[in-house]
Design an enzyme around this catalytic site. Sequence first.
Site, short mmCIF file in Angstrom:
data_model
loop_
_atom_site.label_atom_id
_atom_site.label_comp_id
_atom_site.label_asym_id
_atom_site.label_seq_id
_atom_site.Cartn_x
_atom_site.Cartn_y
_atom_site.Cartn_z
CG ASN A 84 -23.89 -6.27 -30.10
OD1 ASN A 84 -23.50 -5.10 -30.08
ND2 ASN A 84 -24.11 -6.96 -28.99
CG HIS A 101 -26.22 -0.75 -35.97
ND1 HIS A 101 -25.56 -0.38 -34.81
CD2 HIS A 101 -27.11 0.25 -36.21
CE1 HIS A 101 -26.02 0.78 -34.40
NE2 HIS A 101 -26.97 1.20 -35.22
P1 OAD Z 1 -19.56 0.94 -27.35
O1 OAD Z 1 -18.20 0.41 -27.48
O2 OAD Z 1 -19.84 2.37 -27.73
O3 OAD Z 1 -20.05 0.78 -25.82
C1 OAD Z 1 -19.90 -0.46 -25.18
C2 OAD Z 1 -20.51 -0.32 -23.80
O4 OAD Z 1 -20.50 -1.59 -23.15
C3 OAD Z 1 -19.73 0.64 -22.90
O5 OAD Z 1 -20.63 1.57 -22.31
C4 OAD Z 1 -19.11 -0.28 -21.82
O6 OAD Z 1 -19.08 0.36 -20.56
C5 OAD Z 1 -20.10 -1.41 -21.81
N1 OAD Z 1 -19.57 -2.71 -21.38
C6 OAD Z 1 -18.30 -3.16 -21.49
N2 OAD Z 1 -18.21 -4.43 -21.01
C7 OAD Z 1 -19.48 -4.77 -20.58
C8 OAD Z 1 -20.05 -5.92 -19.99
N3 OAD Z 1 -19.30 -7.01 -19.72
N4 OAD Z 1 -21.37 -5.91 -19.69
C9 OAD Z 1 -22.13 -4.82 -19.94
N5 OAD Z 1 -21.65 -3.68 -20.51
C10 OAD Z 1 -20.33 -3.66 -20.82
O7 OAD Z 1 -20.54 -0.03 -28.17
P2 OAD Z 1 -22.04 0.25 -28.58
O8 OAD Z 1 -22.76 1.07 -27.57
O9 OAD Z 1 -22.64 -1.07 -28.92
O10 OAD Z 1 -22.52 1.12 -34.87
O11 OAD Z 1 -21.86 1.11 -29.94
C11 OAD Z 1 -23.04 1.47 -30.65
C12 OAD Z 1 -22.71 1.50 -32.11
O12 OAD Z 1 -21.56 2.35 -32.34
C13 OAD Z 1 -22.29 0.16 -32.69
O13 OAD Z 1 -23.39 -0.63 -33.02
C14 OAD Z 1 -21.55 0.59 -33.94
C15 OAD Z 1 -20.73 1.72 -33.36
O14 OAD Z 1 -20.45 2.67 -34.33
C16 OAD Z 1 -22.31 0.90 -36.19
O15 OAD Z 1 -21.36 0.24 -36.56
C17 OAD Z 1 -23.32 1.50 -37.09
#
Ligand code: OAD
Length: 222
Positions: A84, A101
């Site tokens: 994040n 990131h």
């Molecule tokens: P995503 O949007 O890909 O995934 C978010 C995850 O959080 C999903 O698996 C949801 O199921 C989960 N989620 C939602 N609400 C939640 C809660 N209250 N508690 C726990 N989990 C919850 O976001 P990221 O995995 O962070 O990179 O994405 C990774 C990277 O992709 C980001 O850092 C960004 C993006 O491209 C760059 O910008 C380089």
Amino acid sequence: MLTGAGISAESGVPTFREAQSGLWSKYDPMELATPDAFLRDPELVWRWYRWRRELVAEANPNPGHVALAELASLVPRLTLVTQNVDSLHQRAGSKDVIEFHGNIFEDRCFVEGCVVDCDAEASVPVCPGCGSKVRPGVVWFGEAIPEHALNQSFAAAQECDMFLSIGTSSLVYPAAGLAEVAKDAGASVAEINPNPTGLASMFDYAIADKAGSALPAIVEAL
Ligand code: OAD
Ligand code: ZN
């Protein structure tokens, strides 16, 4: 441990890939979060990031962030790696956060890469040192992870006893590789996510819950 956008969801910050509410479901990341997109239309990219900055600036750390800050004082060693860019871990009191990131509030010279102070009102700020365009200090698709963040994170993954993957879809490498490195090095690995991810089968434990409730419960139980 590794956190993703899911831990900030309960603070009102959109995740990336969730259908409907996710940022990437509304915008094409290739149009906004790449160096080419920035060179093609820097004003559009700045408008998007300024909108995200305002959104994040209005958000507050939630019980999940606060619990992780408390957890650090309850265990011998805790390394917090976050994908994040919202500073919510730091605002909750976490120290030495590894920002894999980058950080949305940083401004960096597009050419020199250094953090700069610039005119926040300009539609496309310019570097006071060399006059190049200034960009948000986040890692874009196709860009390298800051070396110190990469090295510190993988070293910690190799040395830890327990690895928590919290609120991430585990789709973006190299961040998603940290859990695998920890597992291969003998750590127990757990996922905290209401929805199982593609790496779920690799985890020893899966807590199908929101970070804002699961993490305070873990801290409470310690
Ligand atoms: P995503 O949007 O890909 O995934 C978010 C995850 O959080 C999903 O698996 C949801 O199921 C989960 N989620 C939602 N609400 C939640 C809660 N209250 N508690 C726990 N989990 C919850 O976001 P990221 O995995 O962070 O990179 O994405 C990774 C990277 O992709 C980001 O850092 C960004 C993006 O491209 C760059 O910008 C380089
Ligand atoms: Zn410069």
